[in-house]
Design an enzyme around this catalytic site. Structure first.
Site, PDB file in Angstrom:
ATOM      1  N   HIS A  69      -7.794   1.458   1.817  1.00 18.92           N
ATOM      2  CA  HIS A  69      -7.662   1.125   3.248  1.00 18.92           C
ATOM      3  C   HIS A  69      -8.387   2.147   4.130  1.00 18.92           C
ATOM      4  O   HIS A  69      -7.785   2.747   5.032  1.00 18.92           O
ATOM      5  CB  HIS A  69      -6.171   1.024   3.648  1.00 18.92           C
ATOM      6  N   GLU A 119       0.847  -1.194   0.000  1.00 19.53           N
ATOM      7  CA  GLU A 119       0.000   0.000   0.000  1.00 19.53           C
ATOM      8  C   GLU A 119       0.883   1.245   0.000  1.00 19.53           C
ATOM      9  O   GLU A 119       1.930   1.258   0.658  1.00 19.53           O
ATOM     10  CB  GLU A 119      -0.901   0.010   1.252  1.00 19.53           C
TER      11      GLU A 119
END
Ligand code: NAI
Length: 413
Positions: free
Chosen positions: A296, A273
């Site tokens: 997220h 990420e």
């Protein structure tokens, strides 16, 4: 707001609280309600250099995920008693260094449970109705009005893998939406409402119309959902992963989506990420129809931020006011009763044989009456709390600090 403990602790005006990274105002208000007056707030993370220069007189520090609290920082903060991580994780803190210095570290692992659970329900409905495609087409100017492949969630089987805080909350909300809820967990978890526990993950995969993952990132959950697991799922079922990026084999999910084995997916977490907002991001799941990709944000809501602010500040306040360390990742967790007609000695020491007997001998030699004694140890350190007779506090702090292997001692009057 009144505070029963306000006279017991070290004078609140002398306690400096430093809050970085724009921690929610709920934390500031909570400290103020508990008579803390010396509160400094900043919207940004601090570098190690800034921390080294400015922590000399700080007793409590609040950070989010960007400020790194290293061993060097801890060693240069002589008054530091507590570190509050106003977020889910504690990776940004050197926990071993904090432990060995007797600094208590808290976080807030469950304040955003509800936020994640709500998004799971929302995505279940959106994917069962094939909304991502119809939304995209409407934006592009195409009227995709039909009922093809669109289903209600009522009566559908929702399979939850990991029935912890989030999984069980999803269970309750889903049942209220009319889902028939099943779950699998490696621990024996009691069902909420009318949910049904199944004995194996294979069984859960085979019966569910939607599978939602709520397990932690551990070696046993790494690639838990791989090509084989996806093949076990019902043809045309839906997968949701709002847990951790390591749990799903992304190329296998891409293939299953492209072949139609899986009819839709909601993915919030990824093996890699980006570090910060606005950075570019790539995944093999981009541009596949009926896939909701989110960055997220499962737990990212104003309510969760408020709850985190309140939760972590309460833990820090309780630490200062009565020595309670429940939820600590460093000093062993002790839930202490309210201090009544006694002085409270808080003693953190290395976990070496003989420390407790030395403390007890010392107190008996000083003829000190012990009203209550609480002890908890971990691999490295011990935390002993002694409630002693009101009359007998003189000299005790000095004497306790002389006990071999002492890390720190504090007294609540
Ligand atoms: P929790 O610790 O309360 O529950 C996890 C459950 O998974 C436990 O009941 C455990 O026994 C079970 N479990 C562990 N290994 C398993 C396995 N191999 N198979 C089946 N069950 C297994 O955790 P919580 O708070 O419910 O969080 C779940 C996940 O959600 C975590 O990975 C957490 O990091 C993630 N999370 C994601 C957020 C987001 O923004 N997307 C926000 C908050 C949490």
């Amino acid at each position: 707001m009144t505070d029963a403990n306000q006279d017991l602790s070290y004078p609140k005006k002398n306690i400096k609280v430093l809050l970085l990274e724009g921690i929610h105002q709920s934390a500031v208000e909570n400290f103020k309600d508990h008579h803390f007056v010396n509160i400094e707030t900043h919207d940004v993370a601090w570098s190690e250099e800034e921390l080294l220069e400015n922590l000399e007189d700080v007793h409590l520090i609040g950070i989010r995920s960007k400020t790194q609290i290293t061993e060097k920082v801890i060693k240069n903060a002589p008054k530091l008693k507590g570190i509050g991580c106003f977020c889910i994780g504690t990776n940004q803190v050197d926990l071993k260094a904090a432990t060995m210095d007797g600094v208590t570290v808290f976080n807030s692992p469950y304040s955003n449970t509800r936020s994640v659970a709500e998004l799971v329900i929302a995505e279940s409905i959106m994917l069962m109705r094939r909304i991502p495609l119809r939304d995209k087409k409407a934006h592009e100017g195409t009227w995709l009005k039909d009922a093809k492949d669109s289903y209600e969630v009522r009566g559908k089987k929702l399979g939850i893998i990991g029935y912890g805080h989030i999984g069980s909350q999803v269970s309750v909300l889903a049942e209220n939406m009319g889902f028939d809820v099943y779950y699998y967990d490696i621990e024996p978890k009691l069902p909420m409402g009318n949910a049904t526990r199944v004995e194996s993950m294979d069984e859960l995969l085979q019966i569910s119309d939607i599978v939602t993952l709520h397990v932690p990132a551990t070696p046993s959950t790494e690639l838990l959902i791989d090509a084989e697991a996806l093949n076990q799922m019902k043809e045309g079922s839906i997968l949701l992963n709002l847990s951790r990026g390591s749990v799903v084999d992304i190329p296998a999910l891409r293939d299953a989506l492209k072949s139609g084995q899986i009819a839709g997916a909601g993915v919030d977490v990824y093996p890699q990420e980006p570090e910060s907002k606005g950075e570019s991001f790539k995944t093999e799941l981009q541009n596949i129809p009926n896939v909701i990709l989110t960055p997220h944000i499962g737990g990212s809501t104003i309510e969760a931020q408020y709850n985190i602010g309140k939760d972590v500040s309460t833990k820090l306040i309780n630490l200062i006011d009565n020595g309670t360390t429940v939820g600590s990742h460093t000093v062993p967790p002790l839930n202490l009763p309210v201090q009544k007609d006694a002085h409270r000695i808080l003693h953190v020491h290395e976990n070496k044989p003989g420390v407790l007997s030395e403390i007890n001998n010392l107190l008996s030699e000083m003829d000190i009456n012990i009203l209550g004694q609480y002890l908890k140890t971990n691999e490295y350190i011990g935390y002993v709390v002694l409630d002693i007779d009101k009359e007998s506090v003189e000299r005790i702090l000095d004497e306790m600090n002389k006990v071999k292997h002492t890390i720190r001692t504090r007294i609540l009057y």
